[in-house]
Write an enzyme that holds these catalytic residues in place. Structure first.
Site, PDB file in Angstrom:
ATOM      1  N   GLU A  93     100.693  64.213  54.151  1.00  0.00           N
ATOM      2  CA  GLU A  93     101.268  64.251  55.496  1.00  0.00           C
ATOM      3  C   GLU A  93     101.259  62.868  56.147  1.00  0.00           C
ATOM      4  O   GLU A  93     100.234  62.183  56.166  1.00  0.00           O
ATOM      5  CB  GLU A  93     100.465  65.232  56.349  1.00  0.00           C
ATOM      6  N   LYS A 119     107.944  70.725  60.648  1.00  0.00           N
ATOM      7  CA  LYS A 119     106.750  71.559  60.777  1.00  0.00           C
ATOM      8  C   LYS A 119     106.952  72.655  61.812  1.00  0.00           C
ATOM      9  O   LYS A 119     107.337  72.398  62.950  1.00  0.00           O
ATOM     10  CB  LYS A 119     105.560  70.680  61.155  1.00  0.00           C
ATOM     11  N   CYS A 166     100.369  70.234  56.836  1.00  0.00           N
ATOM     12  CA  CYS A 166      99.134  70.205  57.618  1.00  0.00           C
ATOM     13  C   CYS A 166      98.402  71.545  57.536  1.00  0.00           C
ATOM     14  O   CYS A 166      98.141  72.039  56.454  1.00  0.00           O
ATOM     15  CB  CYS A 166      99.452  69.807  59.062  1.00  0.00           C
TER      16      CYS A 166
END
EC number: 2.3.1.269
Length: 571
Positions: free
Chosen positions: A275, A380, A430
């Site tokens: 990430e 995301k 994440c």
């Protein structure tokens, strides 16, 4: 009061020992026994305060790694722990209300009708479902995660997720409590059943779980024939990071990618960067059809910037981005000891910026294919509360003024699938694997499309260096193991300071980098053709338990308000 404090402390200590860092998983089968003992105390006893205090200590200790991320994270760490500590108190309050009423005949009738182990399991799973959705949701340290290293016992997660594993654990705890209460303490319980009833129910569920687990772990899978290199390092990052530091990190990971290809004896099909590590101070930018130049780009002393000019500037940045990526790919191809016609694809964690009617910025994933073109991006979907988004930050200036930059990200709205040559990957970013519903819902959405096609593996990119190798990293890993079973897909995780790991579709860790280790994993995932029941129908069975639990909480609240009103009228 001392007895209540001892029982509450025993619950917290045993539950803590069952998970990381000690990870004595079987202890979870007795962790709730002290809680069930607390459920039997008289209504006049002050059981709530010691239980809440012990639960708070448990969560503070389990999540203490959160405080390393930023000095401001001390308050969110305490607030989150304080919120999660409420759930054991609610569990006992609901259990007491459901099993203990003023009319003993009614209470006995209820016990005869529904075994306590099932009542307790429904309430516990209902509360887990609530915390998976309420306040953005968190799945970390669900009861079932304690068994992550016991593969046979977690295969039922493909039927009902971690909720199913938690359900069985609660039933076994009740059976242990009933047996202990009747045959060791030798006294009649006001809430428990006949020990034989609970032992038969829990024993049957446990045996069925083991049989199903043994059968599921022997299911056939086939090789994909593809090798995915997962990069793992421990580059320190901060919220307020300058471009020079970002470029240093990019250069470090770029060299790692080149070395990974050079050291491999097989052809590498894709290299996965963790990430944010692929940004290097240059996010991937795009423009929309309804392009409007943001006010902050306008210079009052110059002619107004036109949309066409902004579009040209963005296209120039795109070329710079791809030129940089292509230089890494050329170097990887040149370093390869295996003959290959094309370099590996790059899947990297990277900032995404879109200019349309308003500017939007995302934490994302980019896929640069083997020909050097941008083939896909993922934005995301689940933002980290207090880490990437803060409630009311745009509405209350005093909050906006004290938070560091970068906490105003936008949220993506859909899953993506990266169809590489011979293998399909679904990106997650994440903590999305630590919020179980996110990857499961993504799989469900992909399976529900007009032309459904599920990925062969889930590739997750994360940056857990914030947590300084604490148990939070291990909790993240355990969440991923249960997600792998629930989705019946291997999980390939590339992490900076976190769980760089290859997990198979049965939740077993095939290979993992040790904490603090800087290296690469050459994952060769196997294709599992099963579509789990959990992916097909989602978590609605647990949702029904959650709805029933919410009704119970609402009824308890109503009764409490009526009692207060009655007392005020009498006064």
């Amino acid at each position: 009061m001392r007895w209540l404090s001892a029982a509450s402390s025993a619950f917290a200590v045993v539950l803590w020992l069952s998970g990381p860092p000690f990870a004595i998983g079987p202890l979870v089968f007795i962790a709730l026994v002290p809680l069930l003992a607390i459920a039997e105390v008289s209504p006049s006893s002050s059981w709530k305060r010691p239980l809440y205090a012990a639960s708070l200590a448990y969560w503070l200790l389990s999540l203490q790694g959160l405080r390393y991320a930023h000095p401001l994270m001390f308050l969110p760490w305490i607030a989150l722990s304080g919120y999660l500590a409420i759930y054991p108190v609610l569990f006992i309050a609901l259990l007491r209300r459901l099993r203990l009423v003023d009319n003993c005949d009614v209470s006995q009738a209820r016990r005869d009708r529904v075994p306590l182990c099932l009542v307790a399991a429904v309430v516990w799973v209902g509360l887990e479902w609530i915390r998976n959705y309420f306040f953005t949701g968190i799945s970390v340290l669900m009861l079932g995660h304690a068994l992550a290293d016991m593969p046979m016992l977690i295969q039922i997660a493909d039927l009902g997720g971690t909720y199913a594993v938690s359900f069985v654990i609660v039933c076994v705890n009740v059976a242990m409590f009933d047996a202990l209460n009747r045959w060791v303490v030798q006294r009649t319980s006001s809430v428990s059943d006949s020990p034989m009833k609970s032992l038969v129910t829990a024993g049957g569920l446990l045996i069925a779980t083991m049989v199903y687990g043994a059968m599921s772990m022997n299911a056939e899978t086939e090789p994909t024939g593809k090798t995915i290199a997962l990069l793992g390092d421990n580059e320190l990052t901060v919220y307020e990071q300058d471009i020079v530091r970002e470029q240093e990190i990019f250069a470090t990971y770029g060299q790692m990618a080149i070395d990974a290809v050079a050291k491999s004896n097989t052809r590498i099909d894709a290299v996965v960067w963790p990430e944010s590590m692929f940004s290097g101070g240059l996010p991937w930018m795009t423009t929309g059809a309804d392009l409007v130049v943001p006010d902050f780009m306008q210079n009052p002393a110059a002619a107004p910037l036109q949309p066409e000019q902004l579009r040209f500037a963005v296209e120039s940045k795109q070329n710079d981005f791809l030129d940089r990526a292509n230089s890494i790919q050329r170097a990887m191809r040149a370093s390869s000891t295996v003959p290959t016609e094309a370099p590996p694809a790059i899947i990297g964690g990277c900032g995404l910026v879109q200019y349309a009617d308003r500017p939007s910025q995302y934490s994302g994933v980019v896929w640069v294919n083997a020909t050097g073109n941008m083939s896909g991006t993922y934005s995301k979907n689940h933002l980290v509360l207090f880490g990437e988004t803060i409630p009311l930050v745009h509405s209350l200036p005093w909050i906006r003024d004290i938070v560091p930059p970068g906490l105003g990200l936008d949220r993506g709205t859909q899953p993506e699938r990266f169809d590489l040559d011979g293998i399909s990957l679904m990106p997650n970013l994440c903590i999305e694997t630590a919020v179980e519903r996110i990857p499961v819902n993504h799989m469900h959405q992909l399976n529900s499309r007009a032309n459904p096609k599920l990925p062969d593996a889930i590739v997750t990119l994360t940056n857990d260096v914030w947590f300084h190798d604490s148990a939070v990293v291990d909790h993240h890993l355990r969440c991923a193991q249960l997600v792998a079973v629930g989705c019946r897909r291997p999980i390939l995780s590339a992490a900076n300071g976190g769980p760089t790991v290859w997990i198979d579709s049965a939740g077993r860790v095939v290979e993992r980098l040790a904490k603090g280790q800087s290296d690469v994993i050459y994952a060769q995932p196997r294709r599992d053709s099963r579509i789990s029941l959990y992916v097909r129908i989602g978590s609605w069975p647990a949702g029904l338990m959650g709805a029933a639990t919410l009704c119970g909480l609402a009824w308890m609240t109503f009764e409490w308000l009526m009692r207060r009103r009655k007392r005020s009228v009498i006064a």
